[in-house]
Each structure stands twice: as structure tokens, then as C-alpha cells.
Design a protein around this motif. Sequence first.
Motif, PDB file in Angstrom:
ATOM      1  N   GLN A  98       0.305  -0.967   0.055  1.00  0.00           N
ATOM      2  CA  GLN A  98      -0.027  -0.170  -0.261  1.00  0.00           C
ATOM      3  C   GLN A  98       0.937   1.556  -0.063  1.00  0.00           C
ATOM      4  O   GLN A  98       0.539   1.965  -1.144  1.00  0.00           O
ATOM      5  CB  GLN A  98      -0.998  -0.482   0.908  1.00  0.00           C
ATOM      6  CG  GLN A  98      -1.926  -1.233   1.268  1.00  0.00           C
ATOM      7  CD  GLN A  98      -2.594  -1.343   2.611  1.00  0.00           C
ATOM      8  OE1 GLN A  98      -2.456  -0.868   3.601  1.00  0.00           O
ATOM      9  NE2 GLN A  98      -3.552  -1.891   1.758  1.00  0.00           N
ATOM     10  N   GLU A  99       1.829   1.441   0.774  1.00  0.00           N
ATOM     11  CA  GLU A  99       2.800   2.248   0.487  1.00  0.00           C
ATOM     12  C   GLU A  99       2.982   2.281  -0.614  1.00  0.00           C
ATOM     13  O   GLU A  99       3.492   3.947  -0.671  1.00  0.00           O
ATOM     14  CB  GLU A  99       3.744   2.660   1.560  1.00  0.00           C
ATOM     15  CG  GLU A  99       3.270   2.557   3.141  1.00  0.00           C
ATOM     16  CD  GLU A  99       2.414   4.557   3.612  1.00  0.00           C
ATOM     17  OE1 GLU A  99       3.398   4.994   3.042  1.00  0.00           O
ATOM     18  OE2 GLU A  99       1.188   3.530   4.174  1.00  0.00           O
ATOM     19  N   ARG A 142       1.951   6.562  -7.369  1.00  0.00           N
ATOM     20  CA  ARG A 142       1.013   7.162  -7.796  1.00  0.00           C
ATOM     21  C   ARG A 142       1.646   9.031  -7.932  1.00  0.00           C
ATOM     22  O   ARG A 142       1.043   9.587  -9.033  1.00  0.00           O
ATOM     23  CB  ARG A 142      -0.003   7.262  -7.209  1.00  0.00           C
ATOM     24  CG  ARG A 142      -0.909   5.830  -7.116  1.00  0.00           C
ATOM     25  CD  ARG A 142      -1.921   5.198  -6.904  1.00  0.00           C
ATOM     26  NE  ARG A 142      -3.047   4.465  -7.374  1.00  0.00           N
ATOM     27  CZ  ARG A 142      -3.976   4.131  -6.375  1.00  0.00           C
ATOM     28  NH1 ARG A 142      -4.162   5.402  -5.196  1.00  0.00           N
ATOM     29  NH2 ARG A 142      -5.036   3.124  -6.831  1.00  0.00           N
ATOM     30  N   HIS A 143       2.468   9.075  -6.786  1.00  0.00           N
ATOM     31  CA  HIS A 143       2.498  10.070  -6.354  1.00  0.00           C
ATOM     32  C   HIS A 143       4.060  10.510  -6.759  1.00  0.00           C
ATOM     33  O   HIS A 143       3.971  11.391  -8.016  1.00  0.00           O
ATOM     34  CB  HIS A 143       4.025  10.970  -5.089  1.00  0.00           C
ATOM     35  CG  HIS A 143       3.702  11.928  -4.460  1.00  0.00           C
ATOM     36  ND1 HIS A 143       4.704  12.992  -5.435  1.00  0.00           N
ATOM     37  CD2 HIS A 143       2.703  12.985  -4.040  1.00  0.00           C
ATOM     38  CE1 HIS A 143       4.009  14.379  -4.866  1.00  0.00           C
ATOM     39  NE2 HIS A 143       3.553  14.403  -3.964  1.00  0.00           N
ATOM     40  N   ARG A 201       0.742   3.960  -2.451  1.00  0.00           N
ATOM     41  CA  ARG A 201       0.664   5.391  -2.861  1.00  0.00           C
ATOM     42  C   ARG A 201       2.636   6.767  -3.185  1.00  0.00           C
ATOM     43  O   ARG A 201       2.109   7.100  -4.045  1.00  0.00           O
ATOM     44  CB  ARG A 201       1.026   5.827  -1.140  1.00  0.00           C
ATOM     45  CG  ARG A 201       1.114   7.175  -0.650  1.00  0.00           C
ATOM     46  CD  ARG A 201       1.163   7.321   0.436  1.00  0.00           C
ATOM     47  NE  ARG A 201       2.239   6.605   1.280  1.00  0.00           N
ATOM     48  CZ  ARG A 201       2.667   7.934   2.070  1.00  0.00           C
ATOM     49  NH1 ARG A 201       2.409   8.975   1.738  1.00  0.00           N
ATOM     50  NH2 ARG A 201       4.189   7.924   2.270  1.00  0.00           N
TER      51      ARG A 201
END
Length: 280
Positions: free
Chosen positions: A130-131, A137-138, A134
Amino acid sequence: MAGEANKRQKREDHRNAVNKETGSPQLPRKKLYRQRAHANPFSDHVLEYPTSPADMDWTLLYPAFTFERLEPETQPHAKGLTTVRRMSKNVEIADIGCGFGGLLFALAPRFPDTLVLGLEIRTSVTEFVQEKIRALRHQNASEGLYQNVACIRANTMKFLPNFFTKGQLSKIFLCFPDPHFKARKHKARIVSITLNSEYAYVLRPGGIVYTITDVEDLHKWMVEHFEAHPSFERVGEAEQEADQCVDIMRTETEEGKKVERNKGVKFVALFKRLEDPPWP
């Protein structure tokens, strides 16, 4: 417990840190998320899961694939309209036991318009994936990459139909599952006649179950159980090798890379979901 608390703090510090040059979140460090390789699927894990697929809120996982619309309020006696967030697409590809997400991150840019979901039972490993999503995506915001990939903590041996409707998925991946060598542990294998019926339920006709392992006994077990199931037939070798996902599956998972380093053998088998026979 002190060691685990220290590891959690290190994860939190790393999560809050940013790349000084780009200002983007840093990719998580795998060493901070290491966990036991095996988890007992029959244990009473503390899990959140929907009572049915209709109760699953996918908008939190795939915000780039959501839209808003006005719908009648659902409260008793309410007559007005309310703004509701809905999905523009449904999840179509599931990686069951996704581990650290190597396959997910390889599939996402290859299928940019298809929603890909990883399901993993281990807490720390799920958090790592999940990290990483994140951060990716950024880092790739301008290209819009990795918006189509997500990961949830789930026990798919118990709750797969709680997440997916009948015929929703086009691909299911079972990559290097726990072999559970002892005979008394075979009931915990991710492939069985019972579980294959659940895969058949959530997989659309023509959809594919992809399996890979470096354990020949487990490979034979999976082939035997899928071929014995009336909803599946094995994909021929020519069609198998022409499938781009097979090469990705062989090379991009953490376990696949480990087998490669150790010069081991990878056993691959694909199974196609057949059309349901007509009702008499």
C-alpha cells in the motif's frame, strides 16, 4: 515487542520522509516490512470485509476511477437526492497472496485501463504494498500511472465471494503459494475442489487462472485439482507461452526472482474458465 515497536517507528519515519530532489514520498524499504513467510488461513485473523460485494467501497482504493452522481437518498422517509461516488470500472484482475507486489507493479502499466487488486493476509506485507502504491502514484502523477492498482488485507480462502460478484474477474493469479508440504496441511493449500468452485464463481467464462510454483508436487496437485473441476480446462502450451502475463509472472514476483537466483525450476499451468452448461 520492543523490536516490533522500533520497526513500526522506523516505518513511520520513512513514510513521512520525502525525496529532497523531487518532493515525492520515498519508496518503502522492504526490510522494514519483513514478516513470517507463512500465515495460518484458518486462524481468526482480525479482518475487515464486506458482507457482500455491494457493500465494498472501491472508491477509496481507486480514486482516479470514480465519478459523482445524484441518487435518491436511502434513508427512510427521505425524498431528496444526494451526491454519491461510484466506480467507472470494476476490478478485473486479482493476485491472490500478492506478497510484496512484484506482479502487481508489473501488470499495472501493461493494463492501464484495467483495475488490478492484490490480496494479502500478512499485515506488514500488505502495508508495504500500500505504501509503495502511494509513493508510485505520487512519483508518476503526470503520467497517471499506478492509479489502477491497489492492495487489501484479506483471507481469500474464507471471503473471496464477499468481494467479487459472479463472473467479475478476467484473471486470477496464484503465484508461488505456500506448498504446505505435510499431508495434514494440504487442506490449507490455496487450490482445492472447494476453492476452485469459488474461483469459477468469480471468474467469467474465458477467464484464466494462472499458477506458478517451484515445487513440483504442488504443481501436480494444482493441475490435478483444476483438471478434475468441471468448470476448468487446462490451457495448451502454445497458448500459454503466447500469453504476455506468463512471462511477467515468471520474472517479476519476489519468489520468481529468488528461484531464478538459485537456478531453480518454475512450473507453470493455466486454466480457462469454461462456459456454464445450459439448464436442462
